[in-house]
Every structure is written in C-alpha cells, then in structure tokens.
Design an enzyme around this catalytic site. Structure first.
Site, short mmCIF file in Angstrom:
data_model
loop_
_atom_site.label_atom_id
_atom_site.label_comp_id
_atom_site.label_asym_id
_atom_site.label_seq_id
_atom_site.Cartn_x
_atom_site.Cartn_y
_atom_site.Cartn_z
N ARG A 25 19.52 6.74 33.55
CA ARG A 25 19.48 8.14 33.98
C ARG A 25 18.64 8.32 35.24
O ARG A 25 18.90 9.22 36.06
CB ARG A 25 18.96 9.02 32.84
CG ARG A 25 19.99 9.19 31.71
CD ARG A 25 19.33 9.65 30.44
NE ARG A 25 20.25 10.02 29.36
CZ ARG A 25 20.86 9.16 28.54
NH1 ARG A 25 20.69 7.84 28.69
NH2 ARG A 25 21.65 9.60 27.57
N SER A 166 26.46 12.31 19.66
CA SER A 166 26.42 11.30 20.72
C SER A 166 25.68 11.83 21.95
O SER A 166 26.10 12.81 22.56
CB SER A 166 27.85 10.91 21.12
OG SER A 166 27.84 10.25 22.37
N ASP A 313 20.61 2.65 17.30
CA ASP A 313 20.67 1.30 17.88
C ASP A 313 19.78 0.31 17.13
O ASP A 313 19.87 -0.90 17.34
CB ASP A 313 20.28 1.34 19.36
CG ASP A 313 21.30 2.12 20.17
OD1 ASP A 313 22.45 2.27 19.70
OD2 ASP A 313 20.95 2.59 21.27
O1 SPQ Z 1 25.34 1.82 26.76
P1 SPQ Z 1 25.80 1.36 25.41
O2 SPQ Z 1 26.57 0.09 25.55
O3 SPQ Z 1 26.60 2.40 24.68
O4 SPQ Z 1 24.47 1.06 24.58
C1 SPQ Z 1 23.99 1.32 23.25
C2 SPQ Z 1 23.03 0.11 22.92
O5 SPQ Z 1 22.97 -0.37 21.78
O6 SPQ Z 1 22.30 -0.27 23.82
C3 SPQ Z 1 25.08 1.49 22.19
F1 SPQ Z 1 25.80 0.49 22.01
O7 SPQ Z 1 23.13 2.47 23.24
C4 SPQ Z 1 23.56 3.83 23.39
C5 SPQ Z 1 23.27 4.59 22.10
O8 SPQ Z 1 23.90 4.02 20.98
C6 SPQ Z 1 22.79 4.44 24.53
C7 SPQ Z 1 22.80 5.92 24.55
C8 SPQ Z 1 22.33 6.64 25.75
O9 SPQ Z 1 21.60 6.07 26.58
O10 SPQ Z 1 22.66 7.84 25.86
C9 SPQ Z 1 23.20 6.67 23.44
C10 SPQ Z 1 23.71 6.06 22.20
O11 SPQ Z 1 25.13 6.10 22.22
P2 SPQ Z 1 25.95 7.37 21.67
O12 SPQ Z 1 27.39 6.93 21.69
O13 SPQ Z 1 25.44 7.60 20.28
O14 SPQ Z 1 25.71 8.49 22.55
#
Ligand code: SPQ
Length: 427
Positions: A25, A166, A313
């Site tokens: 971000r 999410s 996570d």
């Molecule tokens: O970026 P990515 O691959 O989706 O990464 C993950 C991780 O484990 O590092 C999920 F696989 O984290 C996401 C987290 O699960 C990072 C995130 C964010 O920075 O906003 C939010 C979460 O995902 P989501 O789908 O719940 O919004």
C-alpha cells in the site's frame, strides 16, 4: 530442499521483516498521491517488488537507494498506460488492489500473474468495479487472470454490501471510490485489516468508519507522506509458534506491528494457554511491540466467527500449533483459505498428516486432534510461502529421518531471510 530437524533450545531475538500489506500500500498510495513519498523499512519480498515494478510500468518514477524508497507521486490522473501487460507474479494483493486504481484511468491495462494467480477468483473485485462504470473482464469470459481493466474518468459512487470478508476487495473499492464523483458506502461482512483506511487518512484523505460501515466521498486528492513500515505479525507468527512448541525455547521478536485488525493470533495463543509477553513500543495510532514467547503447555480451542479475518493468514501455522496442544482444536468459518495461493485447508491437512498429525479438513476449516509427535516425510509448499514456512517449523519437532520440502523458493514472497533468522536461534 532438506529442512532443519530435531531442534531444542531455540533462543534469541529476531527483527521481524516489514509488513507485506503495508509495503504494497505504501507504493500504491505514494503513486496516487501528489508529490514525494518516502518509505522506510519497505519489504523487499517478491510480492511487494511486483507492486513496485507495476507502478513503474504505469509511468511512476520510483527510486531505491537500498534504504529508502522514494515514490514521485503522479496523482491518479498522472498514471500512464503501460507499454506491455503488467506481471503481478504471485501477488493477490497487487492484482486486486491495482484493479481499483486502474478503474479510474482513461486507458486499458492487461494484468497477469503466475500459475496460482491464474486460479484466484476476481469476480469479487470485478463486479463492484464494473458497477461503478469500469470494464474489467477475465480470460476467455471467466473471472480468472489474465485480466483486462478498462478505466473511466467518470466513475460512479457505489453502495455495496460485501459478500465476502476481504481487505483486498474493500481496498480495491476504496481506491475506485476515491476517484468516483459522490459518496460511496461500503458495508463489510466482517471487519478486515484496515491499513487502506489508515493510509487514506495518513495521506490527507477523508473517510468515516463506523463499525462495519465505511463512507468515502470522491474525488479526493492525496498528498505524499513519509511511511515507516512496521514488522509483519504474519511473519512473526512462525517464530511465535516455534518458541511455544520447541522444548526449552525462549524467543523475542522486535518491532511487530500490532494493528488490532491483525492480532487474532495473540488472542489465540493466550486462549490456548501460551506464555506470551508483550512490551508495547509504538504509538496509539501505530501500535507495535516486542513479543516474547516460551515453550508452553497448550490446550485445544475453537476458532471461528469475527476473529477469522484477524488471523486468516496465520491459520496454517496455528494448525501446527494445535497439533502440539492437548485436545481438539476446531477452526470454522475459514472457507476463504481455499482461495489463497493454494487451497490452504487441503494443503495443511495433507502435508501435516504425512508427518504424523491427525487433522481432518472440513468445508470451512480444520479439526486438529492433538497432541501428536511428528516424523520425517517428503512434503511440498504447493508454491505457497506460508505453507512452506509452516512445514519448516513443523520439521524442527522431527527427531529422526529427514524432511524434504518441494518448492521451498516460494518463501521469498514474504520472508526472504526466513532461514537466516531461524539459523540465528540455534547457532
Ligand atoms: O497477496 P496475497 O497473495 O493474497 O497474500 C495473502 C498472504 O497469505 O500473504 C493471502 F494469500 O494475504 C492477503 C490476506 O489473506 C493480504 C491481504 C491484504 O494485504 O489486503 C488481505 C488478505 O486477503 P483477503 O482476500 O482476505 O482480502
């Protein structure tokens, strides 16, 4: 790669790597703000480097002197059409958040990533962004990448009840809403990490949050800032768990970000009976702390409901923790785990069961029967950094034999110096 096994007495102090969500971000806000943003403690993991490269592709000047990253913000309107399709690598955060930013441009952008990104659902972002006036579509009429996003400078505001909890979907809508003409209202299904909301305020924007309801009026102009990224509690989780389950251990983790929307794992450790001390070091608006854990006698618990997004996570490593607790741990309401870098419900159950654990995968979580000894096996990360690191911490409990990990290189997505830090604890 052959993993480290049979360790006792893990002792020492680790400076936890910087937060992945905030690092992504910081580049994005730096780019869409006017003027200069400096970023200290940026996480140079593969995922955040994908975000950095993506914004360079969109014409933003970004300099890195090895210590500080300087982003010369162009404002939303200064982004330029990329010469080629943008590669987001393995990063769900990059592809989903950038869609919200691209929604307000006057050009089209193609986005693609690796094998795992090609299977991650995108309708959750495409539907609200398209409702606001952008045109996003997936490969061959599906919701899956490669994607094409055609923006519009006349985005409409949106009233949106989120069907999934999410932070990525919420953030994408917020980035689009910052460019829309009028007030958007977003209602979260459950509260999720709020770094985007925090950074909108830090960069001089206006946003109102009341429980699960978020109100934001556009268009807004943001101004470049100085960002100092705290340590990532999701990376700290691996060494917190190691300290709690490896005999005779005491581990201290410095500079861990303690934003309350991310600290579910601390609640879980306390509820399981873990010995954890927290010394707060941050400020009221930027909570951080030094965490110390010791080998503890743990008991199984139920983990479900509103806490899930606060530790989503960390669930793979919490599952390992539960294999070393007396009794049963039940994880529910975590069906989102199926659409991460891999299906984390199946991956955790399959790989830890190969090592002797007793875990039942369910539709929305895991049932873990503790306490089980672990033994050597050939395992795989499935190309998922969090599964790879969890399996290395599990291997530390293995007394004899070997643990061979396939696709260990995925770990550099969020924690490039993971093995060096582990090594420091038993030298
Ligand atoms: O970026 P990515 O691959 O989706 O990464 C993950 C991780 O484990 O590092 C999920 F696989 O984290 C996401 C987290 O699960 C990072 C995130 C964010 O920075 O906003 C939010 C979460 O995902 P989501 O789908 O719940 O919004």
């Amino acid at each position: 790669m052959e993993l480290v096994i049979n360790k006792t007495n893990l002792n020492g102090m680790i400076d936890i790597p910087s937060d992945k969500s905030i690092s992504h971000r910081s580049i994005m806000f730096g780019a869409i703000a006017q003027g200069k943003t400096t970023i200290k403690n940026f996480l140079r993991g593969d995922d955040c480097l994908s975000t950095l490269k993506a914004f360079k592709d969109l014409g933003v000047k970004i300099e890195d002197d090895g210590e500080t990253i300087t982003v010369h913000g162009t404002g939303f309107s200064g982004l330029k059409k990329a010469k080629e399709a943008i590669d987001v690598g393995n990063s769900g955060t990059t592809i989903r958040l950038i869609m919200g930013i691209l929604a307000g441009t006057d050009f089209s952008t193609e986005l693609f990533g690796d094998h795992s990104i090609a299977k991650r659902p995108m309708n959750r972002v495409m539907l609200p962004i398209n409702q606001m006036g952008a045109e996003c579509s997936g490969h061959d009429g599906t919701e899956f990448p490669p994607l094409k996003v055609t923006g519009t400078t006349t985005l409409n505001p949106i009233q949106y009840d989120m069907p999934v909890a999410s932070a990525q979907v919420k953030s994408a809508i917020l980035f689009a809403a910052l460019q829309a003409h009028g007030e958007s209202v977003i209602v979260e299904k459950e509260r999720t990490r709020d770094h985007t909301e925090d950074m909108i305020r830090q960069f001089g924007g206006e946003i109102t949050v009341s429980g699960k309801e978020i109100r934001i009026a556009g268009p807004q102009i943001l101004t470049g800032q100085e960002v100092i990224v705290p340590g990532d509690i999701s990376s700290a989780a691996f060494f917190l768990t190691a300290g709690l389950i490896i005999p005779n251990s005491q581990i201290t983790l410095n500079n861990v970000g303690l934003n309350p929307t991310r600290t579910g794992i601390i609640d879980v450790i306390v509820q399981m009976g873990g010995n954890l001390a927290i010394q707060e070091t941050g400020s009221a608006s930027n909570k951080a702390g030094t965490l110390t854990v010791e080998k503890s006698h743990l008991k199984g618990i139920e983990i479900s409901g509103e806490i899930i997004p606060r530790l989503i996570d960390e669930l793979p490593i919490i599952a390992l923790l539960a294999t070393q607790a007396e009794g049963t741990t039940i994880i529910r309401d975590a069906e989102e785990l199926k659409v991460k870098e891999t299906n984390r419900i199946d991956a955790v159950a399959t790989e830890l069961n190969k090592m002797g654990a007793n875990i039942e995968p369910t539709d929305d979580g895991l049932i873990i029967h503790g306490k089980t000894p672990l033994h050597g096996a050939n395992v795989t990360s499935y190309g998922d950094h969090r599964i790879g690191m969890m399996l290395q911490i599990a291997a530390l409990l293995v007394k004899e034999g070997t643990v061979e990990l396939e696709k260990a290189e995925a770990i550099s997505v969020s924690y490039p110096r993971f093995f060096d830090d582990l090594n420091k604890l038993y030298r």
